[in-house]
Design an enzyme around this catalytic site. Structure first.
Site, mmCIF file in Angstrom:
data_model
loop_
_atom_site.group_PDB
_atom_site.id
_atom_site.type_symbol
_atom_site.label_atom_id
_atom_site.label_comp_id
_atom_site.label_asym_id
_atom_site.label_seq_id
_atom_site.Cartn_x
_atom_site.Cartn_y
_atom_site.Cartn_z
ATOM 1 N N LYS A 60 -1.416 -91.885 79.116
ATOM 2 C CA LYS A 60 -1.943 -91.267 77.895
ATOM 3 C C LYS A 60 -0.889 -91.314 76.796
ATOM 4 C CE LYS A 60 -1.910 -87.210 76.047
ATOM 5 N NZ LYS A 60 -1.892 -87.473 74.591
ATOM 6 N N GLY A 102 6.816 -79.901 79.403
ATOM 7 C CA GLY A 102 7.417 -80.337 80.670
ATOM 8 C C GLY A 102 7.428 -79.210 81.687
ATOM 9 N N GLU A 131 11.336 -86.261 81.281
ATOM 10 C CA GLU A 131 12.388 -86.575 80.306
ATOM 11 C C GLU A 131 12.079 -85.732 79.082
ATOM 12 O OE1 GLU A 131 14.147 -87.563 77.364
ATOM 13 O OE2 GLU A 131 13.230 -89.566 77.359
ATOM 14 N N CYS A 190 15.043 -87.947 71.248
ATOM 15 C CA CYS A 190 15.430 -86.872 72.169
ATOM 16 C C CYS A 190 16.941 -86.852 72.384
ATOM 17 C CB CYS A 190 14.688 -86.997 73.487
ATOM 18 S SG CYS A 190 14.717 -88.655 74.139
ATOM 19 N N GLU A 244 15.894 -78.004 69.306
ATOM 20 C CA GLU A 244 15.702 -79.400 68.920
ATOM 21 C C GLU A 244 14.895 -79.420 67.616
ATOM 22 O OE1 GLU A 244 13.184 -81.702 71.617
ATOM 23 O OE2 GLU A 244 14.684 -83.285 71.579
#
Ligand code: NDP
Length: 478
Positions: free
Chosen positions: A184, A241, A258, A292, A389
């Site tokens: 996806k 995640g 990840e 990332c 982040e």
């Protein structure tokens, strides 16, 4: 300093043929979804609608997983590695042949500069397929047991920052090891995954080996929680995640994650300053900072901080922000309105918490999603902009006095994906790299990728490795 005017140098978009609407790719064919309808994907540089894409529902995910299972059991699982390799080489060669078209499509759907999609993303996509094609008939020599076996059907969910590259990172090793996949793509960047589906048809890949289901987070959830999936691979935010790890726990499914990062880029006082400044710029402004492993925290030794910041600001003022299809563009569009909002919110918190903001002088286009290259000084380790982040073109600058302080500050983060060290001394590089809790440490460079090199994180950056021989492990039963 004198600057030269640039004439616009736009790459033509006539090479891509975007359909007005797309179905999902199941069992080697595009088919209509039976789910919740469609969703539009837009060009983030202009806000123009590029295409309408199917929102795959539960029945669609069922069909895709069933097709992958059938292909796994009948064709791909039993196939000799050398024959699987031929298909992977064929995919790699077609990607090379269609590289310009894929680069333009990626820049249109994602907003990244054509210079990056053309020179970084797409060449790396082809390189990943070539690299893993080479492993397909040598798996027993990978050091992962003498009779390595595939796992089965892999459910793979990828983000929007490197759409086709993340697809390659997921699909190439899975197929090389004999697994079949349902993937996806992210809801804002589905077009290159759909182009890859056409490439699978062109390569005459057996039906069902690769299936692409488009949709939003709910489609991703349906896929990773599907009972017919044996292995889940996810790249994206730490929150999602975490939810996936919970959903998969106890099911017997294999999982690799990840997730995010907040990398320290450490500049010592003996570093070559101009080279370091280029590395800092590449570390945080490459791909609009939607990376990332971006070097989003600059740790600069106090004795050279003023000099480095002066040169950095001068360099940032020269960055060209604008049309992603212009070959002169350094910084393209922010991928979505939602991501732009997130960057604005986090940078506002930086000012509220007392950091000083500096923004490169540049004109932003009227339409589309844009954010000028920005840096913050006076940042403390507790500030949100030093911990979270931002995933945008925003650099948080901190200083240090001793190597020990640099290591302590660099490791003071919930993440552990990457780091950079800039110094003239090889012994210092080795000593510092040894103490950094990061999956990748770059020395006197930043954001360099190679299919032979494993990539992955510690702590909240996830687990498992992608790339290299290590990347095979996630797709083999042992
Ligand atoms: P997400 O983690 O939501 O998206 C990553 C992928 O997961 C997308 O395909 C998404 O679909 C899908 N997804 C969303 N929810 C679920 C779910 N419950 N189960 C399974 N799949 C799901 O990232 P965002 O796009 O929301 O970005 C938010 C932040 O995440 C960014 O600001 C950035 O900080 C970080 N991020 C980190 C990335 C990295 O490489 N480490 C990549 C992308 C984002 P959909 O696109 O439809 O939402």
């Amino acid at each position: 300093m004198p600057t030269f005017e640039y004439a616009p140098a736009p790459e033509s978009s006539s090479i891509v043929d975007i359909k007005s609407s797309y179905g999902i790719f199941i069992n080697g064919e595009f088919t209509d979804g039976r789910g919740d309808g469609t969703r539009k994907t837009v060009n983030p540089a202009t806000e123009e609608v590029l295409a309408e894409v199917t929102e795959a529902g539960a029945e669609d995910v069922d069909r895709a997983v069933a097709a992958a299972r059938e292909a796994y059991e009948r064709v791909w699982g039993p196939m000799r590695g050398a024959d699987r390799a031929k298909y992977l080489y064929r995919l790699a060669r077609i990607i090379q042949e269609r590289a310009r078209e894929l680069a333009v499509l990626e820049s249109l759907d994602n907003g990244k500069p054509i210079r990056e999609s053309r020179d970084v993303d797409i060449p790396l996509v082809a390189a990943h397929f070539f690299y893993y094609a080479g492993w397909a008939d040598k798996l027993e020599y990978a050091g992962l047991g003498t009779t390595p076996r595939p796992i089965g059907v892999a459910g793979q969910v990828i983000p929007w920052n490197f759409p086709l590259l993340m697809l390659a990172w997921k699909i190439a090793p899975a197929l090389a090891c004999g697994n079949t996949v349902v993937l996806k793509p992210a809801e804002t960047t589905p077009l290159t995954a759909l182009a890859f589906a056409e490439i699978c048809q062109q390569a005459e890949l057996p039906p069902g080996v690769v299936n692409i289901v488009t949709g939003a987070g709910e489609t991703g959830r349906l896929l990773v929680e599907h009972a017919g999936v044996d292995k889940v691979a996810f790249t994206g935010s730490t929150d999602v995640g975490r939810a996936i790890a919970k959903a998969v726990a106890g099911t017997g499914k294999r999982l690799t994650l990840e997730l995010g990062g907040k990398a320290a880029n450490i500049v010592f006082d003996d570093a070559p300053v101009d080279q370091a400044v280029e590395g800092i710029v590449n570390g945080i402004f490459f791909n609009q900072g939607h990376v990332c492993c971006a070097g989003s925290r600059l740790l600069v030794q106090e004795s050279v901080a003023e000099l480095v910041l002066d040169r950095l600001k001068r360099r940032m003022a020269l960055l060209r922000v604008g049309d992603p299809l212009d070959k002169n563009t350094d910084v393209g569009a922010i991928n979505s309105a939602a991501q732009l909002e997130r960057i604005r919110e986090l940078t506002a918190s930086g000012e509220e918490e007392g950091a000083a903001r500096w923004t490169a002088p540049c004109e932003l286009p009227d339409r589309g999603f844009w954010f000028a290259p920005t840096l913050f000084t006076g940042v403390s380790q507790a500030h949100r902009i030093a911990r979270e982040e931002i995933f945008g073109p925003v650099l948080s600058v901190l200083t240090f006095r001793t190597p020990a302080e640099a290591v302590e500050k660099a490791n003071n983060t919930p993440y552990g994906l990457s780091a950079g060290v800039w110094t003239d001394k090889g012994s210092r590089i080795l000593a510092i790299a040894d103490r950094l809790r990061a999956g990748v440490v770059w020395a006197n460079t930043f954001n360099k990728f190679d299919p032979a090199s494993p990539f992955g994180g510690y702590k909240e950056s996830g687990y498992g490795r992608e790339g290299g021989r290590h990347g095979l492990e996630a797709y083999l039963a042992h």
